[in-house]
Scaffold this active site. Structure first.
Site, PDB file in Angstrom:
ATOM      1  N   GLY A 161       1.239  -3.087  -6.328  1.00  0.00           N
ATOM      2  CA  GLY A 161       1.169  -1.742  -5.756  1.00  0.00           C
ATOM      3  C   GLY A 161      -0.205  -1.137  -6.011  1.00  0.00           C
ATOM      4  N   GLY A 162      -0.318  -0.340  -7.071  1.00  0.00           N
ATOM      5  CA  GLY A 162      -1.533   0.437  -7.355  1.00  0.00           C
ATOM      6  C   GLY A 162      -2.828  -0.360  -7.275  1.00  0.00           C
ATOM      7  CD1 TRP A 204      -2.215  -1.934   0.019  1.00  0.00           C
ATOM      8  CD2 TRP A 204      -3.019  -1.433   2.051  1.00  0.00           C
ATOM      9  NE1 TRP A 204      -3.275  -2.774   0.269  1.00  0.00           N
ATOM     10  CE2 TRP A 204      -3.790  -2.492   1.515  1.00  0.00           C
ATOM     11  CE3 TRP A 204      -3.340  -0.954   3.331  1.00  0.00           C
ATOM     12  CZ2 TRP A 204      -4.846  -3.073   2.209  1.00  0.00           C
ATOM     13  CZ3 TRP A 204      -4.402  -1.528   4.013  1.00  0.00           C
ATOM     14  CH2 TRP A 204      -5.149  -2.577   3.462  1.00  0.00           C
ATOM     15  CD  GLU A 241       7.969   2.802  -4.944  1.00  0.00           C
ATOM     16  OE1 GLU A 241       7.423   2.661  -3.839  1.00  0.00           O
ATOM     17  OE2 GLU A 241       7.392   2.562  -6.027  1.00  0.00           O
ATOM     18  CG  HIS A 291       9.488  -1.471  -3.169  1.00  0.00           C
ATOM     19  ND1 HIS A 291       9.547  -0.320  -3.925  1.00  0.00           N
ATOM     20  CD2 HIS A 291       8.439  -2.188  -3.635  1.00  0.00           C
ATOM     21  CE1 HIS A 291       8.559  -0.351  -4.816  1.00  0.00           C
ATOM     22  NE2 HIS A 291       7.871  -1.460  -4.659  1.00  0.00           N
ATOM     23  N   GLY A 350       4.301   0.872 -11.337  1.00  0.00           N
ATOM     24  CA  GLY A 350       3.484   2.083 -11.328  1.00  0.00           C
ATOM     25  C   GLY A 350       3.382   2.775 -12.669  1.00  0.00           C
ATOM     26  CB  SER A 378       1.824  -2.508 -14.315  1.00  0.00           C
ATOM     27  OG  SER A 378       2.403  -1.226 -14.069  1.00  0.00           O
TER      28      SER A 378
HETATM   29  C1  PEP Z   1       5.259  -2.216  -6.416  1.00  0.00           C
HETATM   30  O1  PEP Z   1       5.360  -1.088  -5.982  1.00  0.00           O
HETATM   31  O2  PEP Z   1       5.846  -3.141  -5.840  1.00  0.00           O
HETATM   32  C2  PEP Z   1       4.470  -2.421  -7.619  1.00  0.00           C
HETATM   33  C3  PEP Z   1       4.599  -3.551  -8.258  1.00  0.00           C
HETATM   34  O3  PEP Z   1       3.642  -1.386  -7.995  1.00  0.00           O
HETATM   35  P1  PEP Z   1       2.565  -1.421  -9.196  1.00  0.00           P
HETATM   36  O4  PEP Z   1       1.766  -2.676  -9.038  1.00  0.00           O
HETATM   37  O5  PEP Z   1       1.741  -0.192  -8.989  1.00  0.00           O
HETATM   38  O6  PEP Z   1       3.331  -1.406 -10.466  1.00  0.00           O
END
Ligand code: PEP
Length: 257
Positions: free
Chosen positions: A235-236, A10, A98, A96, A174, A214
């Site tokens: 993620g999203g 999240w 990020e 991660h 993302g 994604s």
């Molecule tokens: C993530 O942040 O681990 C990720 C896979 O994000 P998203 O699904 O939004 O690409």
């Protein structure tokens, strides 16, 4: 076939009130499903106690997005893995992309965190994957090898055996751009081969390797049906109950449910 893990990250979303609502919707949504795998949500630290409370009688697990390198001490702002265990976490995401970028975390940090997570009796989900420029330059496999070789050989066998890997090509995170199932499978198979070389074939065969980047309800089943893809880190799409439940249904279908 390995049991899948469908994990939602999240990130910096969902304070306690919103997080409780979302966790409730997800736990209600999986009620009655004969789950062929595990489902995990990872809220921000402050929302973990409330979410763990809501999920207490649910099959959905609660995890954290990172933890401290140390068990205790003078480390302002940090949260120890043992504290996360105390408030009901079962898993912790480590490395991660990020955090590799924003907090400049390194292999030394990842090894320390995985050790802390394991010592607290929790499961670490170790993320790795190449940037867009690496892929364009044909270096994806080299980056993946370097990420795995930088951490896995430094773990004891027991710590490595409980680890979950998450291949996350950074260009797909993302962005709405997903690796094709074949692109992802190629790196997952390579990851398993590298893991077998570093930790032995038994560990590599048992290890769950998630795909992240994604993942959505309409691509989950196809991705998770690939031989070496054992679920996803999302993620999203994990921020909307209907989307995350759609991904879980995709995982169930891939698992033959
Ligand atoms: C993530 O942040 O681990 C990720 C896979 O994000 P998203 O699904 O939004 O690409």
């Amino acid at each position: 076939m390995r049991r899948y893990l469908a994990a939602g990250n999240w990130k910096l979303n969902m304070g306690p009130a919103e997080a409780v609502t979302l966790a409730r919707k997800i736990s209600m949504g999986v009620l009655g499903m004969d789950l062929r795998g595990e489902v995990l949500v990872c809220p921000p630290f402050v929302s973990i106690p409330a979410v763990a409370d809501v999920l207490e009688d649910s099959v959905v697990h609660c995890g954290a997005q990172t933890c401290a390198n140390d068990a205790a001490g003078a480390h302002t702002g940090e949260v120890a893995a043992s504290m996360l265990a105390e408030v009901g976490c079962s898993h912790v995401i480590v490395a991660h992309s990020e955090r590799r970028t924003d907090q400049r975390e390194s292999d030394d940090d990842f090894v320390a965190k995985i050790e802390q997570v394991h010592d607290a009796g929790l499961i670490a989900v170790f993320c790795y994957g190449e940037q867009l420029e690496d892929r364009k330059a044909g270096r994806a496999a080299d980056v993946v090898r370097a990420h795995l070789e930088g951490v896995l050989p430094r773990l004891t066998r027991a710590k490595a055996d409980t680890l979950v890997l998450a291949y996350e090509p950074v260009w797909a995170i993302g962005t709405g751009e997903t690796a094709t199932p074949d692109q992802a499978q190629e790196i997952h198979a390579l990851s398993r081969e590298i893991t077998a070389g570093l930790l032995g074939p038994g560990v590599a065969d048992r290890m769950r390797i998630l795909y992240g980047g994604s993942v959505k309800p309409d691509n989950a089943e196809e991705l998770f049906s690939m031989e070496d893809i054992d679920g996803g880190l999302v993620g999203g799409a994990s921020l909307k109950a209907d989307d995350f439940l759609g991904i879980i249904r995709g995982a169930q279908a891939a698992a033959g449910a």
